[in-house]
Design a protein around this motif. Sequence first.
Motif, PDB file in Angstrom:
ATOM      1  N   VAL A  75     168.307   7.948 105.329  1.00 53.55           N
ATOM      2  CA  VAL A  75     168.223   9.318 105.804  1.00 53.55           C
ATOM      3  C   VAL A  75     166.760   9.721 105.903  1.00 53.55           C
ATOM      4  O   VAL A  75     166.071   9.814 104.882  1.00 53.55           O
ATOM      5  N   GLU A  76     166.303   9.969 107.128  1.00 56.31           N
ATOM      6  CA  GLU A  76     164.924  10.390 107.358  1.00 56.31           C
ATOM      7  C   GLU A  76     164.802  11.903 107.300  1.00 56.31           C
ATOM      8  O   GLU A  76     165.748  12.634 107.613  1.00 56.31           O
ATOM      9  N   SER A  77     163.615  12.351 106.960  1.00 57.55           N
ATOM     10  CA  SER A  77     163.297  13.765 106.991  1.00 57.55           C
ATOM     11  C   SER A  77     161.789  13.923 107.128  1.00 57.55           C
ATOM     12  O   SER A  77     161.044  12.958 106.991  1.00 57.55           O
ATOM     13  N   GLY A  78     161.345  15.133 107.392  1.00 59.89           N
ATOM     14  CA  GLY A  78     159.928  15.423 107.453  1.00 59.89           C
ATOM     15  C   GLY A  78     159.364  15.561 108.852  1.00 59.89           C
ATOM     16  O   GLY A  78     158.183  15.894 109.009  1.00 59.89           O
ATOM     17  N   GLY A  79     160.174  15.304 109.865  1.00 58.12           N
ATOM     18  CA  GLY A  79     159.710  15.485 111.224  1.00 58.12           C
ATOM     19  C   GLY A  79     159.545  16.952 111.565  1.00 58.12           C
ATOM     20  O   GLY A  79     159.969  17.836 110.828  1.00 58.12           O
ATOM     21  N   GLY A  80     158.913  17.199 112.695  1.00 60.24           N
ATOM     22  CA  GLY A  80     158.698  18.566 113.122  1.00 60.24           C
ATOM     23  C   GLY A  80     157.615  18.661 114.166  1.00 60.24           C
ATOM     24  O   GLY A  80     157.240  17.676 114.797  1.00 60.24           O
ATOM     25  N   LEU A  81     157.112  19.873 114.344  1.00 57.25           N
ATOM     26  CA  LEU A  81     156.079  20.167 115.327  1.00 57.25           C
ATOM     27  C   LEU A  81     154.730  20.267 114.631  1.00 57.25           C
ATOM     28  O   LEU A  81     154.601  20.952 113.612  1.00 57.25           O
ATOM     29  N   VAL A  82     153.741  19.589 115.180  1.00 53.66           N
ATOM     30  CA  VAL A  82     152.404  19.605 114.595  1.00 53.66           C
ATOM     31  C   VAL A  82     151.364  19.587 115.707  1.00 53.66           C
ATOM     32  O   VAL A  82     151.590  19.016 116.778  1.00 53.66           O
ATOM     33  N   GLN A  83     150.237  20.227 115.469  1.00 54.83           N
ATOM     34  CA  GLN A  83     149.143  20.229 116.431  1.00 54.83           C
ATOM     35  C   GLN A  83     148.429  18.884 116.443  1.00 54.83           C
ATOM     36  O   GLN A  83     148.360  18.189 115.427  1.00 54.83           O
ATOM     37  N   ALA A  84     147.895  18.511 117.605  1.00 55.76           N
ATOM     38  CA  ALA A  84     147.090  17.301 117.695  1.00 55.76           C
ATOM     39  C   ALA A  84     145.963  17.349 116.676  1.00 55.76           C
ATOM     40  O   ALA A  84     145.320  18.386 116.492  1.00 55.76           O
ATOM     41  N   GLY A  85     145.744  16.220 116.012  1.00 52.87           N
ATOM     42  CA  GLY A  85     144.757  16.152 114.950  1.00 52.87           C
ATOM     43  C   GLY A  85     145.314  16.449 113.582  1.00 52.87           C
ATOM     44  O   GLY A  85     144.637  16.208 112.570  1.00 52.87           O
ATOM     45  N   GLY A  86     146.533  16.950 113.528  1.00 51.66           N
ATOM     46  CA  GLY A  86     147.160  17.284 112.267  1.00 51.66           C
ATOM     47  C   GLY A  86     147.843  16.101 111.615  1.00 51.66           C
ATOM     48  O   GLY A  86     147.749  14.963 112.075  1.00 51.66           O
TER      49      GLY A  86
ATOM     50  N   ALA B 287     170.899  -5.582 108.226  1.00 55.88           N
ATOM     51  CA  ALA B 287     169.873  -4.589 108.480  1.00 55.88           C
ATOM     52  C   ALA B 287     170.515  -3.228 108.729  1.00 55.88           C
ATOM     53  O   ALA B 287     171.682  -3.134 109.128  1.00 55.88           O
ATOM     54  N   SER B 288     169.758  -2.175 108.507  1.00 61.60           N
ATOM     55  CA  SER B 288     170.264  -0.814 108.687  1.00 61.60           C
ATOM     56  C   SER B 288     169.214   0.059 109.348  1.00 61.60           C
ATOM     57  O   SER B 288     168.014  -0.186 109.216  1.00 61.60           O
ATOM     58  N   TRP B 289     169.681   1.086 110.037  1.00 60.03           N
ATOM     59  CA  TRP B 289     168.834   2.070 110.703  1.00 60.03           C
ATOM     60  C   TRP B 289     169.173   3.469 110.231  1.00 60.03           C
ATOM     61  O   TRP B 289     170.332   3.791 109.968  1.00 60.03           O
ATOM     62  N   GLY B 290     168.159   4.301 110.150  1.00 55.57           N
ATOM     63  CA  GLY B 290     168.379   5.704 109.921  1.00 55.57           C
ATOM     64  C   GLY B 290     168.739   6.407 111.215  1.00 55.57           C
ATOM     65  O   GLY B 290     168.765   5.811 112.298  1.00 55.57           O
ATOM     66  N   GLN B 291     169.027   7.696 111.117  1.00 59.07           N
ATOM     67  CA  GLN B 291     169.460   8.468 112.281  1.00 59.07           C
ATOM     68  C   GLN B 291     168.305   8.967 113.138  1.00 59.07           C
ATOM     69  O   GLN B 291     168.519   9.387 114.274  1.00 59.07           O
ATOM     70  N   GLY B 292     167.110   8.928 112.605  1.00 59.26           N
ATOM     71  CA  GLY B 292     165.933   9.353 113.329  1.00 59.26           C
ATOM     72  C   GLY B 292     165.525  10.776 113.025  1.00 59.26           C
ATOM     73  O   GLY B 292     166.353  11.625 112.707  1.00 59.26           O
ATOM     74  N   THR B 293     164.236  11.036 113.128  1.00 53.68           N
ATOM     75  CA  THR B 293     163.699  12.380 112.969  1.00 53.68           C
ATOM     76  C   THR B 293     162.644  12.615 114.047  1.00 53.68           C
ATOM     77  O   THR B 293     161.822  11.746 114.332  1.00 53.68           O
ATOM     78  N   GLN B 294     162.694  13.783 114.663  1.00 47.16           N
ATOM     79  CA  GLN B 294     161.825  14.086 115.797  1.00 47.16           C
ATOM     80  C   GLN B 294     160.443  14.504 115.327  1.00 47.16           C
ATOM     81  O   GLN B 294     160.302  15.370 114.461  1.00 47.16           O
ATOM     82  N   VAL B 295     159.427  13.896 115.919  1.00 44.47           N
ATOM     83  CA  VAL B 295     158.038  14.293 115.719  1.00 44.47           C
ATOM     84  C   VAL B 295     157.477  14.721 117.067  1.00 44.47           C
ATOM     85  O   VAL B 295     157.506  13.951 118.025  1.00 44.47           O
ATOM     86  N   THR B 296     156.982  15.944 117.132  1.00 51.08           N
ATOM     87  CA  THR B 296     156.403  16.464 118.360  1.00 51.08           C
ATOM     88  C   THR B 296     154.972  16.915 118.085  1.00 51.08           C
ATOM     89  O   THR B 296     154.745  17.751 117.217  1.00 51.08           O
ATOM     90  N   VAL B 297     154.043  16.353 118.836  1.00 47.73           N
ATOM     91  CA  VAL B 297     152.632  16.689 118.702  1.00 47.73           C
ATOM     92  C   VAL B 297     152.226  17.515 119.914  1.00 47.73           C
ATOM     93  O   VAL B 297     152.426  17.087 121.053  1.00 47.73           O
ATOM     94  N   SER B 298     151.664  18.674 119.678  1.00 49.15           N
ATOM     95  CA  SER B 298     151.296  19.587 120.745  1.00 49.15           C
ATOM     96  C   SER B 298     149.787  19.772 120.806  1.00 49.15           C
ATOM     97  O   SER B 298     149.064  19.517 119.842  1.00 49.15           O
ATOM     98  N   SER B 299     149.320  20.260 121.966  1.00 46.01           N
ATOM     99  CA  SER B 299     147.897  20.530 122.152  1.00 46.01           C
ATOM    100  C   SER B 299     147.492  21.787 121.408  1.00 46.01           C
ATOM    101  O   SER B 299     148.291  22.703 121.206  1.00 46.01           O
TER     102      SER B 299
END
Length: 117
Positions: free
Chosen positions: A5-16, A105-117
Amino acid sequence: QVQLVESGGGLVQAGGSLNLSCVLSGSTVSMYTMAWYRQAPGKQRELVATITSGGSTNYPDSVKGRFTISRDSRRNTVYLQMNVLKLEDTAVYYCYKGSRGYLPASWGQGTQVTVSS
């Protein structure tokens, strides 16, 4: 039985920075090769970090020096610390557990990471 189970993804500014977590249940992270992959729309899934059962790590040039994979056996968790994020890092990030003996082998469900300007 085995789940990631992944977590911690989200929206972050470039350089962050962003720190992803992957909690493994039904097994123990220290006994397997663990890895993080990512996949952006229209692109192939890409390996971004690995850590072996012995603790060795590896990274492709695209993230080397910016990303760090680690594990915490007490919490049965694998982390991906991402620094100096770039727009091209935007993707769904997946945790992966390698096979070992009869255990697949196993895979998690994925977490979205979005980097914005």
